[in-house]
Design a protein around this motif. Structure first.
Motif, short mmCIF file in Angstrom:
data_model
loop_
_atom_site.label_atom_id
_atom_site.label_comp_id
_atom_site.label_asym_id
_atom_site.label_seq_id
_atom_site.Cartn_x
_atom_site.Cartn_y
_atom_site.Cartn_z
N LEU A 136 15.11 -4.55 -0.41
CA LEU A 136 13.66 -4.33 -0.41
C LEU A 136 12.97 -5.67 -0.18
CD1 LEU A 136 11.28 -2.35 -0.90
CD2 LEU A 136 11.40 -3.01 -3.33
N ALA A 137 12.07 -5.71 0.80
CA ALA A 137 11.34 -6.93 1.11
C ALA A 137 9.88 -6.56 1.38
CB ALA A 137 11.95 -7.63 2.33
N SER A 138 9.04 -7.57 1.51
CA SER A 138 7.59 -7.37 1.61
C SER A 138 7.10 -7.41 3.04
CB SER A 138 6.87 -8.44 0.78
OG SER A 138 5.47 -8.37 0.98
N HIS A 139 6.16 -6.53 3.34
CA HIS A 139 5.43 -6.53 4.61
C HIS A 139 3.94 -6.82 4.34
CE1 HIS A 139 5.17 -5.90 8.84
NE2 HIS A 139 4.70 -4.67 8.84
N GLY A 140 3.70 -7.43 3.15
CA GLY A 140 2.32 -7.62 2.72
C GLY A 140 1.77 -6.36 2.11
N TYR A 141 0.52 -6.40 1.68
CA TYR A 141 -0.08 -5.22 1.06
C TYR A 141 -0.83 -4.35 2.05
CZ TYR A 141 -2.58 -2.08 -1.96
OH TYR A 141 -3.07 -0.93 -2.55
N GLY A 142 -1.78 -4.93 2.79
CA GLY A 142 -2.70 -4.12 3.56
C GLY A 142 -2.56 -4.20 5.06
N ALA A 160 1.30 -7.37 -3.09
CA ALA A 160 2.42 -6.61 -2.53
C ALA A 160 3.69 -6.85 -3.33
CB ALA A 160 2.63 -6.99 -1.08
N LYS A 161 3.97 -8.09 -3.65
CA LYS A 161 5.19 -8.43 -4.39
C LYS A 161 5.20 -7.74 -5.75
CE LYS A 161 8.11 -12.55 -5.00
NZ LYS A 161 8.70 -12.35 -6.33
N ALA A 162 4.07 -7.75 -6.43
CA ALA A 162 3.98 -7.12 -7.74
C ALA A 162 4.21 -5.62 -7.65
CB ALA A 162 2.63 -7.42 -8.38
N VAL A 163 3.61 -4.97 -6.67
CA VAL A 163 3.75 -3.52 -6.51
C VAL A 163 5.20 -3.16 -6.18
CG1 VAL A 163 3.15 -1.57 -5.03
CG2 VAL A 163 1.36 -3.10 -5.87
N LEU A 164 5.80 -3.89 -5.25
CA LEU A 164 7.17 -3.61 -4.84
C LEU A 164 8.15 -3.83 -5.98
CD1 LEU A 164 7.02 -5.32 -1.34
CD2 LEU A 164 7.38 -2.87 -1.73
N GLU A 165 8.00 -4.92 -6.70
CA GLU A 165 8.92 -5.20 -7.80
C GLU A 165 8.74 -4.22 -8.95
OE1 GLU A 165 9.65 -9.98 -6.98
OE2 GLU A 165 8.32 -9.38 -8.62
N ASP A 166 7.52 -3.76 -9.18
CA ASP A 166 7.29 -2.76 -10.21
C ASP A 166 7.92 -1.42 -9.83
OD1 ASP A 166 5.85 -1.88 -12.70
OD2 ASP A 166 4.86 -0.55 -11.26
N ALA A 167 7.80 -1.05 -8.56
CA ALA A 167 8.37 0.22 -8.11
C ALA A 167 9.89 0.18 -8.07
CB ALA A 167 7.83 0.57 -6.72
N TRP A 219 0.83 -1.20 0.00
CA TRP A 219 0.00 0.00 0.00
C TRP A 219 0.87 1.25 0.00
CZ3 TRP A 219 -1.11 4.47 2.56
CH2 TRP A 219 -2.38 5.02 2.42
N VAL A 220 1.93 1.24 0.78
CA VAL A 220 2.84 2.38 0.85
C VAL A 220 3.64 2.52 -0.44
CG1 VAL A 220 4.90 3.28 2.02
CG2 VAL A 220 3.00 2.38 3.37
N ALA A 221 4.17 1.42 -0.93
CA ALA A 221 4.98 1.46 -2.15
C ALA A 221 4.17 1.96 -3.34
CB ALA A 221 5.54 0.08 -2.45
N GLU A 222 2.90 1.61 -3.39
CA GLU A 222 2.03 2.04 -4.48
C GLU A 222 1.90 3.56 -4.53
OE1 GLU A 222 -1.52 -0.69 -5.95
OE2 GLU A 222 -2.10 0.55 -4.25
N ARG A 223 1.96 4.19 -3.37
CA ARG A 223 1.78 5.64 -3.28
C ARG A 223 3.10 6.40 -3.21
NH1 ARG A 223 -2.19 2.77 -1.82
NH2 ARG A 223 -4.37 3.51 -1.83
N HIS A 224 4.20 5.71 -2.95
CA HIS A 224 5.50 6.37 -2.82
C HIS A 224 6.58 5.61 -3.60
CE1 HIS A 224 3.82 8.97 0.34
NE2 HIS A 224 3.28 7.87 0.85
N PRO A 225 6.42 5.41 -4.89
CA PRO A 225 7.41 4.62 -5.65
C PRO A 225 8.79 5.26 -5.68
CG PRO A 225 5.86 5.69 -7.13
CD PRO A 225 5.30 5.87 -5.75
N ALA A 226 8.86 6.60 -5.64
CA ALA A 226 10.17 7.25 -5.64
C ALA A 226 10.93 6.94 -4.36
CB ALA A 226 10.01 8.76 -5.81
N MET A 227 10.22 6.81 -3.25
CA MET A 227 10.85 6.42 -1.98
C MET A 227 11.46 5.03 -2.09
SD MET A 227 9.04 5.88 1.74
CE MET A 227 8.34 4.30 1.22
#
Length: 307
Positions: free
Chosen positions: A102-108, A127-134, A83-91
């Motif tokens: 970079l690792a996963s804490h789940g999505y929600g 979550a994995k898809a969002v993180l890897e895309d960012a 959820w955070v990565a989706e909104r802050h990809p530059a971070m």
């Protein structure tokens, strides 16, 4: 490795000298990247569908953490909510550019035992898809929100493995009212029927009990010297790497106060926030810190089959 450190001179934060030297065991520094309004302590009063209505503070806090890590020459693993990565990809890209994992804490941020297998799979896959895309990197590590994996979720490790994860750091082998698996191994192990590694949070053994020595509210509440003694015992006495964790909101004493939660939730969340940044500086200089995937590289390599 052995941990034969000495204490001489004065430390940057006062008191005893830094413990780091070339022979010190490398410990894992980890950050659970979530915003102040997403914590489980507030889940009863802040529904997930309202999260976008809160002013986010996570990006500014992560930037402060990156600066602290850089000053100390420390690397770490950032378990980040999708959820955070989706909104802050530059971070996310700044975390990686600084050399961190970079690792996963789940999505929600829903506890695993409250999801069930199908919903858990959907959450970690998203979550994995969002993180890897960012980030443009493979994400193979996972930490469950509120350490919510263990005997209640025997199916979770197979799901993690099937979704492309190599390790979990989701078990805290202590007794706690919200989480904990006191009978779990204290050091890395493979759960029954899985080739995935569980890397449990650090404890010290005293009087037949596991006591927490991994960060979080305990680190803010207890005297720093007790925590340092515990981690030194793990490193020098047991010759093991420790795993430390904290959250970006813990270095942010200026965050908005949530008033509608219970007194215990307020205490746990807000106790000693103003002291956290200074304590973190001491910790970063007193011990050697690195990423999860490097500290446990021998275990996590594809050819690893045993401790």
């Amino acid at each position: 490795m052995t941990a034969a450190a000495t204490e001489t001179g004065a430390s940057p934060a006062g008191g005893t000298a830094p413990l780091r030297d070339a022979h010190l065991v490398r410990n894992v520094m980890s950050v659970d990247v979530e915003d102040y309004f997403q914590v489980q302590a507030f889940a009863a009063v802040i529904p997930r569908e309202s999260w976008d209505g809160f002013a986010s503070r996570v990006e500014a806090n992560v930037d402060r953490i990156l600066a602290q890590f850089a000053d100390a020459g420390a690397a770490g693993t950032f378990f980040t909510l999708g959820w955070v990565a989706e909104r802050h990809p530059a971070m996310i890209r700044r975390i990686l550019a600084a050399g961190h994992e970079l690792a996963s804490h789940g999505y929600g941020h829903a506890p695993v035992h409250m999801l069930g297998a199908a919903a858990f799979r959907a959450d970690i896959r998203r979550a994995k898809a969002v993180l890897e895309d960012a980030g443009g990197v493979a994400v193979t590590g996972y930490r469950a929100p509120t350490f919510s994996m263990g005997s209640r979720t025997p199916w979770a490790y197979q799901v993690l493995e099937e979704e492309g994860h190599r390790y979990s750091s989701s078990v805290f082998p202590i007794r706690h009212d919200l989480y904990g698996e006191p009978a779990a191994p204290r050091f890395p192990y493979r759960p029954a029927g899985s080739t995935l590694w569980e890397l449990p949070m650090t404890t010290v053994r005293l009087a037949g009990r596991n006591l927490p020595c991994a960060g979080g509210g305990y680190f803010r509440l207890l005297p720093y010297r007790l925590f340092r003694m515990g981690l030194r015992q793990v490193n020098a006495g047991e010759h093991k790497a420790g795993i430390f964790y904290f959250h970006p909101w813990e270095i942010d004493p200026g965050q908005p106060r949530i008033r509608d939660c219970s007194r215990m939730s307020r205490f746990r969340h807000y106790v000693n926030l103003s002291a956290m940044s200074g304590r973190l500086d001491r910790l970063l200089h007193d011990f050697a810190w690195d990423r999860m995937d490097r500290v446990f590289a021998a275990l996590l390599s594809p050819s690893s089959s045993s401790l």
